[in-house]
Write an enzyme that holds these catalytic residues in place. Structure first.
Site, mmCIF file in Angstrom:
data_model
loop_
_atom_site.group_PDB
_atom_site.id
_atom_site.type_symbol
_atom_site.label_atom_id
_atom_site.label_comp_id
_atom_site.label_asym_id
_atom_site.label_seq_id
_atom_site.Cartn_x
_atom_site.Cartn_y
_atom_site.Cartn_z
ATOM 1 N N ASN A 172 -25.955 38.348 43.557
ATOM 2 C CA ASN A 172 -25.173 39.370 42.847
ATOM 3 C C ASN A 172 -24.829 38.982 41.405
ATOM 4 O O ASN A 172 -23.826 39.421 40.863
ATOM 5 C CB ASN A 172 -23.937 39.753 43.666
ATOM 6 C CG ASN A 172 -23.013 38.583 43.912
ATOM 7 O OD1 ASN A 172 -23.255 37.485 43.420
ATOM 8 N ND2 ASN A 172 -21.947 38.814 44.651
ATOM 9 N N LYS A 218 -25.459 33.588 37.766
ATOM 10 C CA LYS A 218 -26.092 32.989 38.943
ATOM 11 C C LYS A 218 -27.617 32.894 38.781
ATOM 12 O O LYS A 218 -28.207 33.553 37.914
ATOM 13 C CB LYS A 218 -25.718 33.807 40.185
ATOM 14 C CG LYS A 218 -24.227 33.686 40.554
ATOM 15 C CD LYS A 218 -23.917 34.447 41.850
ATOM 16 C CE LYS A 218 -22.462 34.259 42.264
ATOM 17 N NZ LYS A 218 -22.165 34.979 43.544
ATOM 18 N N GLU A 259 -12.038 25.433 39.897
ATOM 19 C CA GLU A 259 -13.441 25.633 39.529
ATOM 20 C C GLU A 259 -13.780 25.120 38.128
ATOM 21 O O GLU A 259 -14.887 24.613 37.903
ATOM 22 C CB GLU A 259 -13.785 27.121 39.622
ATOM 23 C CG GLU A 259 -13.773 27.632 41.053
ATOM 24 C CD GLU A 259 -13.924 29.143 41.165
ATOM 25 O OE1 GLU A 259 -13.982 29.634 42.303
ATOM 26 O OE2 GLU A 259 -13.986 29.830 40.119
ATOM 27 N N TYR A 310 -18.182 26.083 46.760
ATOM 28 C CA TYR A 310 -17.885 27.209 47.659
ATOM 29 C C TYR A 310 -17.220 26.746 48.957
ATOM 30 O O TYR A 310 -17.262 27.475 49.952
ATOM 31 C CB TYR A 310 -19.164 27.991 47.952
ATOM 32 C CG TYR A 310 -19.557 28.967 46.860
ATOM 33 C CD1 TYR A 310 -18.727 30.035 46.514
ATOM 34 C CD2 TYR A 310 -20.763 28.840 46.182
ATOM 35 C CE1 TYR A 310 -19.082 30.943 45.520
ATOM 36 C CE2 TYR A 310 -21.130 29.751 45.186
ATOM 37 C CZ TYR A 310 -20.280 30.797 44.864
ATOM 38 O OH TYR A 310 -20.636 31.704 43.882
ATOM 39 N N HIS A 324 -20.590 35.069 39.061
ATOM 40 C CA HIS A 324 -19.371 34.608 39.729
ATOM 41 C C HIS A 324 -18.220 34.646 38.735
ATOM 42 O O HIS A 324 -18.419 34.361 37.556
ATOM 43 C CB HIS A 324 -19.544 33.151 40.220
ATOM 44 C CG HIS A 324 -18.247 32.509 40.636
ATOM 45 N ND1 HIS A 324 -17.762 32.612 41.919
ATOM 46 C CD2 HIS A 324 -17.304 31.808 39.934
ATOM 47 C CE1 HIS A 324 -16.572 31.997 41.978
ATOM 48 N NE2 HIS A 324 -16.289 31.504 40.788
HETATM 49 P P1 ADP Z 1 -16.921 37.282 45.026
HETATM 50 O O1 ADP Z 1 -18.045 36.504 44.368
HETATM 51 O O2 ADP Z 1 -16.984 38.749 44.683
HETATM 52 O O3 ADP Z 1 -15.558 36.678 44.790
HETATM 53 P P2 ADP Z 1 -16.783 36.181 47.733
HETATM 54 O O4 ADP Z 1 -15.877 35.143 47.163
HETATM 55 O O5 ADP Z 1 -16.297 36.950 48.911
HETATM 56 O O6 ADP Z 1 -17.212 37.244 46.604
HETATM 57 O O7 ADP Z 1 -18.166 35.527 48.133
HETATM 58 C C1 ADP Z 1 -18.745 34.529 47.320
HETATM 59 C C2 ADP Z 1 -20.216 34.827 47.179
HETATM 60 O O8 ADP Z 1 -20.847 34.742 48.467
HETATM 61 C C3 ADP Z 1 -20.560 36.245 46.710
HETATM 62 O O9 ADP Z 1 -20.475 36.419 45.312
HETATM 63 C C4 ADP Z 1 -21.986 36.396 47.217
HETATM 64 O O10 ADP Z 1 -22.918 35.685 46.389
HETATM 65 C C5 ADP Z 1 -21.884 35.701 48.569
HETATM 66 N N1 ADP Z 1 -21.539 36.622 49.656
HETATM 67 C C6 ADP Z 1 -20.342 37.216 49.871
HETATM 68 N N2 ADP Z 1 -20.375 38.006 50.958
HETATM 69 C C7 ADP Z 1 -21.629 37.908 51.454
HETATM 70 C C8 ADP Z 1 -22.313 38.474 52.569
HETATM 71 N N3 ADP Z 1 -21.694 39.320 53.408
HETATM 72 N N4 ADP Z 1 -23.607 38.158 52.756
HETATM 73 C C9 ADP Z 1 -24.254 37.299 51.927
HETATM 74 N N5 ADP Z 1 -23.667 36.719 50.853
HETATM 75 C C10 ADP Z 1 -22.385 37.013 50.616
HETATM 76 MG MG MG Z 2 -14.842 34.830 45.411
#
Ligand code: ADP
Ligand code: MG
Length: 142
Positions: free
Chosen positions: A114, A11, A128, A51, A117
């Site tokens: 974070n 990212k 994707e 997304y 992805h």
């Molecule tokens: P993952 O990437 O672990 O599969 P999700 O699919 O739930 O997580 O969410 C997609 C992305 O959205 C996350 O990787 C993160 O960048 C962002 N995200 C998820 N939850 C939150 C939150 N509570 N607040 C802000 N950003 C979030």
């Molecule tokens: Mg996810």
């Protein structure tokens, strides 16, 4: 157990910090093969489509803005149980909850920024991978 392909993105936060190479190494060291990789600066519309599954979540707008703040490095990785193994190597979405030694524990700045992805299921990977790579950009390897 099956050979799977998964879509990984280093990212924009991780690219900006200069840790893209270290993150990619984690996957190579785990024996996953890179079939495709490039650097792209996503538009808002392209991030929003990627997304779209999260469009009703409160963090959707902010997530789409974050993903367009700079270039990112999408990749297609292949290997035995690649989807689940990549998720393990990445760690939990929230770095505060990610296990020691995971990419997010080490490199993520926040639950949003974070670092990485990874597709969460075969269905997600099937959406994707072609969303970000055309067939000629993917190099099958034995
Ligand atoms: P993952 O990437 O672990 O599969 P999700 O699919 O739930 O997580 O969410 C997609 C992305 O959205 C996350 O990787 C993160 O960048 C962002 N995200 C998820 N939850 C939150 C939150 N509570 N607040 C802000 N950003 C979030
Ligand atoms: Mg996810």
């Amino acid at each position: 157990m099956a050979i799977e392909r998964t879509l990984v993105i280093v990212k924009p936060d991780a690219v900006a910090k200069g840790v893209a190479g270290r993150i990619i190494s984690r996957f190579e060291e785990a024996g996953l093969k890179i079939l495709a990789a490039k650097m792209v600066h996503l538009t808002k519309a392209r991030a929003a489509g990627f997304y779209a599954v999260h469009k009703d979540r409160p963090f959707y707008e902010s997530l789409c803005t974050f993903m367009t703040q700079g270039p990112c490095v999408p990749m297609v990785l292949e290997g035995e149980d690649a989807i689940g193994r990549v998720r393990e190597i990445m760690g939990a979405t929230d770095p505060a909850k990610a296990a020691p030694g995971t990419i997010r524990r080490e490199y993520a700045s926040s639950i949003e920024a974070n670092a990485v992805h990874g597709s969460d299921s075969p269905e997600s990977a099937a959406f994707e991978i072609p969303y970000l790579f055309s067939t000629p950009e993917i190099f099958p390897r034995s």
